[in-house]
Design a protein around this motif. Structure first.
Motif, PDB file in Angstrom:
ATOM      1  N   CYS A  32       0.831  -1.204   0.000  1.00  0.00           N
ATOM      2  CA  CYS A  32       0.000   0.000   0.000  1.00  0.00           C
ATOM      3  C   CYS A  32       0.866   1.254   0.000  1.00  0.00           C
ATOM      4  N   SER A  35       2.779   1.448  -3.385  1.00  0.00           N
ATOM      5  CA  SER A  35       1.880   1.788  -4.499  1.00  0.00           C
ATOM      6  C   SER A  35       1.358   3.206  -4.357  1.00  0.00           C
ATOM      7  N   SER A  36       1.042   3.592  -3.119  1.00  0.00           N
ATOM      8  CA  SER A  36       0.549   4.953  -2.911  1.00  0.00           C
ATOM      9  C   SER A  36       1.617   5.971  -3.281  1.00  0.00           C
ATOM     10  N   ASP A  37       2.837   5.717  -2.832  1.00  0.00           N
ATOM     11  CA  ASP A  37       3.931   6.625  -3.194  1.00  0.00           C
ATOM     12  C   ASP A  37       4.133   6.670  -4.703  1.00  0.00           C
ATOM     13  N   LEU A  39       1.862   5.975  -7.085  1.00  0.00           N
ATOM     14  CA  LEU A  39       0.754   6.688  -7.726  1.00  0.00           C
ATOM     15  C   LEU A  39       0.855   8.190  -7.477  1.00  0.00           C
ATOM     16  N   LYS A  40       1.241   8.552  -6.235  1.00  0.00           N
ATOM     17  CA  LYS A  40       1.382   9.972  -5.940  1.00  0.00           C
ATOM     18  C   LYS A  40       2.492  10.584  -6.771  1.00  0.00           C
ATOM     19  N   ASN A  42       3.553   9.489  -9.679  1.00  0.00           N
ATOM     20  CA  ASN A  42       3.082   9.573 -11.070  1.00  0.00           C
ATOM     21  C   ASN A  42       2.146  10.766 -11.259  1.00  0.00           C
ATOM     22  N   LEU A 334      -5.127  12.989  -5.722  1.00  0.00           N
ATOM     23  CA  LEU A 334      -4.747  11.722  -5.104  1.00  0.00           C
ATOM     24  C   LEU A 334      -5.949  10.818  -4.863  1.00  0.00           C
ATOM     25  N   VAL A 337      -5.254   7.261  -5.536  1.00  0.00           N
ATOM     26  CA  VAL A 337      -4.413   6.652  -4.500  1.00  0.00           C
ATOM     27  C   VAL A 337      -5.281   6.162  -3.354  1.00  0.00           C
ATOM     28  N   PHE A 340      -7.345   3.181  -4.450  1.00  0.00           N
ATOM     29  CA  PHE A 340      -6.512   1.976  -4.528  1.00  0.00           C
ATOM     30  C   PHE A 340      -6.228   1.414  -3.137  1.00  0.00           C
ATOM     31  N   ALA A 341      -5.942   2.297  -2.181  1.00  0.00           N
ATOM     32  CA  ALA A 341      -5.659   1.838  -0.826  1.00  0.00           C
ATOM     33  C   ALA A 341      -6.873   1.131  -0.224  1.00  0.00           C
TER      34      ALA A 341
END
Length: 639
Positions: A32, A35-37, A39-40, A42, A334, A337, A340-341
């Motif tokens: 998480c 992936s969050s980092d 996506l953020k 990107n 975000l 993000v 997704f989380a």
């Protein structure tokens, strides 16, 4: 009640579940966060990339204007023609000036008279020619692609000449031009104006809305580096800021775009409230920001009006001195993000629940065989064993199943101890018997079956068949008992044929066989009795299903090696028998020791060992089940 928690199943289940929970939780949290980092990153990279792209588009349009102004500035033709052209035009602000009359007179004196001798025709003709030449030169300076919409040349008095949608000469009042003094003060360099409404350019657009334009000004000089005039290059506002108009009109984040100069003047959007955006305008790309991306920057920002968190992408143009700022709500940017989380946590919960269920099933599957073994051992009894001789003991392991299994083994130990010597003795005797059987290399079943068949044929007065069978039997036994270890393939096939003939008489039309062997193979020297046992094996297993039974023997030579295959249409080998045979072959290859063979199962392994001893690593020994049914065994070696 507490003893239930000491079972192997409970311990395994709790241990597995704890391991799965810890490992899975760590992985999910790491995934998480990572992936969050990502996506953020990107999202912010996309934001910064969009800001750079829009800034580059603005710079590209301004650069085109700059290039056109430089073309004019460095063109002697433009400057000379403009100077000549403006000197020939009358000064509209000083009518009746003697200097203009004297100039006209000089032009007349130099040029002479044309036409009907009118004194005004010569300067007018020169003026028209110079205007035409100047228009052509300016058109060439702008370029065939027309990168700008309008170009004006100004002298320092009141004359100007336009090329573009507005062509020709006009007068102007320098005092009414807000840019005039600033351009005069800027001896070298350029000045880019703020967007202004442009009625003249609006006439040439089909839209009824007022059009705005942006101008670029710079002075140009003569050959003696004296200021000659001012060049103005105009471009439509909507064309310069087309990328921003398209972005703000259709973007998934509801982002805003600002363009402002270092003085805080708002350039985009039009009529932007300078006071409303003052907090943003105080930022410049030269500041030290927390995150940098390429030539621009992005940072977190708290909107002073709404107190909402925003992400800003700031870029400064060295060409224009303008700052391009993209403003987007952090929650909107975000949002993927956060979505997704949430999805990851939800999916992770169900996967974790499923993993724990598998852990329970696995622990139960592990402990059930142990419990089953315990029950089986507990039910075992020997007549000569008294139950009073075994004392119940506990293992003290803390696990009920192991304690119970220990008690059962204690009870069995006394019985096994008494029979161990007898068992070892019987095994030794059995091993000796197998060794004798291996040395004899003779399976009596074929002999018993043949004699029984002869007996049955004698009762039926089948004398001819009896004679043929006994002759073949005699030849086969004579061949079988010879001392030669190596024979020709022709002899082996001959006596294999006799073996098949004997069985042909025995089974009649139920048995069919064919031999197709390359004649070049007949003189090959091979170990005796490697083909006949293969045929016997095929006959043995092939007759286990309904007739007719087919046996096919084929031989060929390929690439310096010979191959001989015996195939049948029987049920084929079972997976267990093949696995067992291959395991014995691997054992022989690993230990190089001939194992103890069973009477009824030594044939194939015996053949493999003799082929290996004869041909070494080049020996071919393959067994497989045929797709169409039945089994096939192939042997071979080097020629």
């Amino acid at each position: 009640m507490l003893t239930k928690f000491k079972t192997i199943q409970a311990v395994l289940f709790s241990t597995y579940s704890l391991i799965i929970f810890i490992v899975f939780t760590v992985l999910v949290v790491w995934l998480c966060l990572w992936s969050s980092d990502l996506l953020k990153q990107n999202a912010t990279d996309s934001l910064a990339s969009m800001g750079r792209s829009m800034q580059e588009h603005i710079d590209s349009e301004i650069q085109k204007m700059n290039d056109v102004s430089l073309n004019v500035m460095y063109s002697n033709l433009v400057k000379n023609h403009f100077k000549r052209y403006t000197s020939e035009l009358p000064d509209q602000t000083q009518t009746g000036d003697d200097s203009d009359s004297e100039s006209n007179k000089q032009n007349i004196g130099l040029s002479g008279s044309i036409g009907n001798g009118s004194v005004q025709s010569v300067p007018e003709a020169h003026s028209v020619e110079n205007a035409k030449a100047l228009a052509e030169i300016l058109t060439a300076a702008i370029g065939p692609s027309r990168p700008v919409e309008q170009l004006y040349l100004y002298d320092f008095k009141n004359k100007m000449y336009g090329n573009g949608f507005d062509n020709g000469e006009r007068t102007y009042d320098p005092a009414s031009k807000p840019w005039f003094k600033a351009v005069l003060a800027m001896q070298n360099g350029k000045i880019i104006s703020l967007p202004v409404p442009d009625e003249e350019m609006s006439r040439y657009i089909s839209s009824s809305d007022m059009q705005y334009s942006v101008s670029l000004f710079r002075q140009f000089y003569d050959n003696y580096n004296d200021p000659t005039g001012i060049v103005e290059v105009k471009q439509y506002y909507n064309r310069i800021f087309s990328s921003m108009l398209a972005f703000t009109g259709d973007n998934p984040y509801g982002a805003q775009v600002l363009v402002y100069n270092d003085n805080g003047d708002m350039i985009y959007p039009l009529q932007a409230d300078k006071q409303h955006y003052a907090a943003y305008a105080s930022l410049t790309a030269g500041q030290s920001l927390p995150q940098t991306q390429g030539k621009g920057s992005y940072l977190s920002f708290v909107n002073p009006n709404t107190r909402a968190k925003e992400l800003l992408s700031l870029h400064r143009s060295e060409l224009t001195g303008w700052n391009t700022l993209i403003i987007v709500s952090e929650s909107k940017l975000l949002a993927p993000v956060f979505a997704f989380a949430k999805q990851t946590v939800l999916v992770a919960f169900f996967i974790l629940l499923f993993a724990i269920m598998l852990s329970y099933a696995a622990s139960k599957r592990i402990t059930y065989p142990i419990l089953k073994i315990h029950r089986s051992i507990r039910s075992m009894r020997l007549e000569d064993l008294g139950t009073g001789r075994v004392a119940a003991q506990t293992l003290g392991s803390g696990l009920n199943e192991l304690d119970q299994l220990h008690v059962s083994f204690v009870r069995m130990s006394s019985r096994l101890k008494e029979s161990m010597d007898d068992l070892l003795l019987s095994q030794s005797q059995e091993m000796q018997a197998k060794l004798v059987a291996l040395q004899s290399q003779m399976n009596p079943h074929f002999l018993y079956n043949t004699l029984a068949t002869i007996h049955a044929m004698a009762e039926e007065n089948m004398n001819e068949q009896i004679v043929a069978m006994t002759e073949n039997m005699s030849d086969f036994l004579r061949y079988f008992s010879t001392d030669a270890a190596i024979v020709s393939l022709q002899d082996e096939l001959l006596h294999t044929g006799k073996f098949l003939d004997i069985n042909q008489i025995r089974f009649g039309q139920k048995l069919h066989y064919e031999m197709e062997v390359d004649e070049r193979m007949l003189e090959l020297r091979i170990p005796k009795l490697v083909v006949q046992p293969l045929v016997e094996n095929a006959l043995k297993f092939g007759t286990q299903h309904e007739p007719p039974w087919h046996i096919h023997l084929s031989g060929k030579i390929e690439g310096g090696e010979w191959r001989l295959e015996v195939a049948d249409n029987g049920p084929g080998f079972s997976e267990e028998s093949l696995a067992h045979l291959f395991a014995r072959i691997r054992e022989v290859d690993a230990t190089h020791v001939v194992p103890v063979l069973k009477l009824g199962g030594m044939g194939l392994l015996n053949i493999y060992i003799r082929m290996k001893l004869t041909y070494g690593d080049a020996a071919v020994f393959q067994i497989h089940n045929r797709p169409e049914g039945g089994a096939a065994i192939m042997i071979g070696g080097k020629l």
